[in-house]
Design a protein around this motif. Structure first.
Motif, mmCIF file in Angstrom:
data_model
loop_
_atom_site.group_PDB
_atom_site.id
_atom_site.type_symbol
_atom_site.label_atom_id
_atom_site.label_comp_id
_atom_site.label_asym_id
_atom_site.label_seq_id
_atom_site.Cartn_x
_atom_site.Cartn_y
_atom_site.Cartn_z
ATOM 1 N N ILE A 1 0.641 -1.174 0.332
ATOM 2 C CA ILE A 1 0.113 0.141 -0.049
ATOM 3 C C ILE A 1 1.307 1.480 0.219
ATOM 4 C CG2 ILE A 1 -1.757 1.364 1.535
ATOM 5 C CD1 ILE A 1 -2.621 -1.440 2.219
ATOM 6 N N TYR A 2 1.784 1.328 1.351
ATOM 7 C CA TYR A 2 2.570 2.298 0.490
ATOM 8 C C TYR A 2 3.136 2.718 -0.478
ATOM 9 C CZ TYR A 2 2.719 2.379 6.394
ATOM 10 O OH TYR A 2 2.111 2.438 7.507
ATOM 11 N N TYR A 3 3.483 1.131 -1.029
ATOM 12 C CA TYR A 3 4.172 1.787 -2.715
ATOM 13 C C TYR A 3 3.174 1.846 -3.175
ATOM 14 C CZ TYR A 3 6.098 -0.052 -7.067
ATOM 15 O OH TYR A 3 6.833 0.239 -7.887
ATOM 16 N N VAL A 4 2.180 2.421 -3.508
ATOM 17 C CA VAL A 4 1.076 2.446 -3.672
ATOM 18 C C VAL A 4 1.046 4.235 -3.725
ATOM 19 C CG1 VAL A 4 -1.733 2.461 -4.621
ATOM 20 C CG2 VAL A 4 -0.450 0.687 -4.658
ATOM 21 N N VAL A 5 1.200 4.974 -2.673
ATOM 22 C CA VAL A 5 0.309 5.965 -2.557
ATOM 23 C C VAL A 5 2.235 6.996 -1.981
ATOM 24 C CG1 VAL A 5 -0.980 5.518 -1.385
ATOM 25 C CG2 VAL A 5 0.580 5.757 0.586
ATOM 26 N N GLN A 6 3.393 6.192 -1.841
ATOM 27 C CA GLN A 6 4.878 6.561 -1.499
ATOM 28 C C GLN A 6 5.392 6.871 -3.286
ATOM 29 O OE1 GLN A 6 5.689 5.548 2.289
ATOM 30 N NE2 GLN A 6 5.248 7.596 2.789
ATOM 31 N N PRO A 7 6.384 7.866 -3.689
ATOM 32 C CA PRO A 7 7.837 7.663 -4.451
ATOM 33 C C PRO A 7 8.439 6.163 -3.693
ATOM 34 C CG PRO A 7 7.661 9.734 -3.195
ATOM 35 C CD PRO A 7 6.222 9.537 -2.783
ATOM 36 N N MET A 8 8.112 5.730 -3.957
ATOM 37 C CA MET A 8 9.209 4.415 -2.879
ATOM 38 C C MET A 8 9.031 3.532 -4.291
ATOM 39 S SD MET A 8 10.980 4.038 0.532
ATOM 40 C CE MET A 8 9.622 4.390 1.417
ATOM 41 N N PRO A 9 11.146 4.147 -4.136
ATOM 42 C CA PRO A 9 11.346 2.258 -5.174
ATOM 43 C C PRO A 9 10.497 1.154 -4.941
ATOM 44 C CG PRO A 9 13.213 4.149 -4.791
ATOM 45 C CD PRO A 9 11.955 4.152 -3.248
ATOM 46 N N GLY A 10 10.789 0.392 -6.114
ATOM 47 C CA GLY A 10 10.153 -0.955 -5.924
ATOM 48 C C GLY A 10 11.503 -1.873 -5.157
ATOM 49 N N ALA A 11 12.714 -1.420 -5.413
ATOM 50 C CA ALA A 11 13.791 -2.691 -4.679
ATOM 51 C C ALA A 11 14.207 -2.138 -3.280
ATOM 52 C CB ALA A 11 14.987 -2.059 -5.065
ATOM 53 N N THR A 12 13.377 -1.163 -2.658
ATOM 54 C CA THR A 12 13.982 -0.399 -1.391
ATOM 55 C C THR A 12 12.112 -1.354 -0.322
ATOM 56 O OG1 THR A 12 14.270 1.505 -1.755
ATOM 57 C CG2 THR A 12 13.222 1.350 0.708
ATOM 58 N N VAL A 13 11.114 -1.282 -1.469
ATOM 59 C CA VAL A 13 10.023 -1.754 -1.069
ATOM 60 C C VAL A 13 9.950 -3.857 -0.899
ATOM 61 C CG1 VAL A 13 7.711 -2.204 -1.205
ATOM 62 C CG2 VAL A 13 8.502 -0.355 -1.462
ATOM 63 N N VAL A 14 10.886 -4.040 -1.516
ATOM 64 C CA VAL A 14 11.169 -5.738 -1.408
ATOM 65 C C VAL A 14 12.006 -5.926 -0.057
ATOM 66 C CG1 VAL A 14 12.672 -7.533 -2.924
ATOM 67 C CG2 VAL A 14 10.958 -5.644 -3.971
ATOM 68 N N LYS A 15 13.017 -5.172 -0.231
ATOM 69 C CA LYS A 15 13.970 -4.625 0.840
ATOM 70 C C LYS A 15 13.043 -4.570 2.134
ATOM 71 C CE LYS A 15 17.824 -3.031 -1.147
ATOM 72 N NZ LYS A 15 19.143 -2.419 -0.790
ATOM 73 N N GLN A 16 12.332 -4.206 2.696
ATOM 74 C CA GLN A 16 11.224 -3.488 3.706
ATOM 75 C C GLN A 16 10.358 -5.169 4.168
ATOM 76 O OE1 GLN A 16 9.477 -0.179 2.647
ATOM 77 N NE2 GLN A 16 10.410 1.359 3.671
ATOM 78 N N ILE A 17 10.418 -5.139 2.837
ATOM 79 C CA ILE A 17 8.604 -6.706 2.707
ATOM 80 C C ILE A 17 9.922 -8.137 3.444
ATOM 81 C CG2 ILE A 17 8.092 -8.160 1.930
ATOM 82 C CD1 ILE A 17 6.801 -6.238 0.040
ATOM 83 N N VAL A 18 11.156 -7.598 2.633
ATOM 84 C CA VAL A 18 11.511 -9.174 3.277
ATOM 85 C C VAL A 18 12.664 -8.883 4.989
ATOM 86 C CG1 VAL A 18 14.380 -10.468 2.917
ATOM 87 C CG2 VAL A 18 12.472 -9.996 1.172
ATOM 88 N N PHE A 19 12.859 -7.660 4.947
ATOM 89 C CA PHE A 19 13.747 -7.423 6.212
ATOM 90 C C PHE A 19 12.436 -7.612 7.721
ATOM 91 C CE2 PHE A 19 17.074 -4.748 3.607
ATOM 92 C CZ PHE A 19 18.117 -6.399 3.610
ATOM 93 N N ASP A 20 11.729 -6.904 7.696
ATOM 94 C CA ASP A 20 10.429 -6.252 8.409
ATOM 95 C C ASP A 20 9.934 -8.130 8.420
ATOM 96 O OD1 ASP A 20 10.892 -4.441 9.086
ATOM 97 O OD2 ASP A 20 9.512 -3.830 8.343
ATOM 98 N N GLY A 21 9.479 -9.011 7.567
ATOM 99 C CA GLY A 21 9.163 -10.469 7.327
ATOM 100 C C GLY A 21 9.851 -11.051 7.985
ATOM 101 N N ILE A 22 11.540 -10.921 8.038
ATOM 102 C CA ILE A 22 11.938 -11.891 8.713
ATOM 103 C C ILE A 22 12.218 -11.872 9.826
ATOM 104 C CG2 ILE A 22 14.521 -12.651 9.133
ATOM 105 C CD1 ILE A 22 15.000 -11.871 6.630
ATOM 106 N N LEU A 23 12.118 -10.162 10.533
ATOM 107 C CA LEU A 23 11.872 -9.488 11.981
ATOM 108 C C LEU A 23 10.198 -10.267 12.151
ATOM 109 C CD1 LEU A 23 12.670 -8.076 14.691
ATOM 110 C CD2 LEU A 23 12.059 -5.927 13.516
ATOM 111 N N VAL A 24 9.825 -10.356 11.765
ATOM 112 C CA VAL A 24 7.836 -10.366 12.369
ATOM 113 C C VAL A 24 8.218 -12.037 12.834
ATOM 114 C CG1 VAL A 24 5.668 -11.031 11.741
ATOM 115 C CG2 VAL A 24 7.048 -9.069 11.715
#
Length: 140
Positions: free
Chosen positions: A98-121
């Protein structure tokens, strides 16, 4: 709610704060530095840090509470992994999408966020399961 719940809440809170520092303050620091224009200035963010603490208090309490209500008389590790996957699919993955849709965030950063926070969770969920594991009856 008992002593085990409050101990688990505290442990998960500390681990989550530390984990988020590693993920967002270290691993993603360079990615975020390149996007400074879409984030609050560091000084302003520091003034709002109490909200970050409150958010982590709420998230860690909710994580432990939900796990404690659904724990089964089954091996703790598979339960922790299953719970972590469910939490990541409920929170981490869709939130960053959702953040990716509403913020100008690079896709590679979003993938890193998902992977790193997913591992943390996943780690937090397994630790929660470890803290809620059934007592070893052989020691009794």
């Amino acid at each position: 709610m008992n002593k085990r719940f409050f101990v688990a809440w505290l442990v998960i809170f500390v681990l989550w704060m530390a984990g988020d520092f590693v993920v967002h303050g270290v691993l993603l620091h360079d990615d975020y530095t390149k996007l400074a224009s879409i984030f609050r200035p560091e000084g302003e963010a520091h003034q709002l840090f109490a909200f970050m603490i409150l958010a982590h208090v709420l998230m860690s309490g909710a994580l432990v509470w939900i796990y404690a209500r659904g724990v089964e008389a089954k091996p703790w590790l598979p339960q922790g992994i299953r719970f972590g996957i469910a939490v990541a699919l409920l929170t981490i993955v869709p939130t960053y999408m959702i953040y990716y849709v509403v913020q100008p965030m690079p896709g590679a950063t979003v993938v890193k966020q998902i992977v790193f926070d997913g591992i943390l969770v996943m780690v937090l969920s397994v630790v929660t399961a470890l803290l809620y594991r059934a007592p070893d009856v052989r020691r009794a």
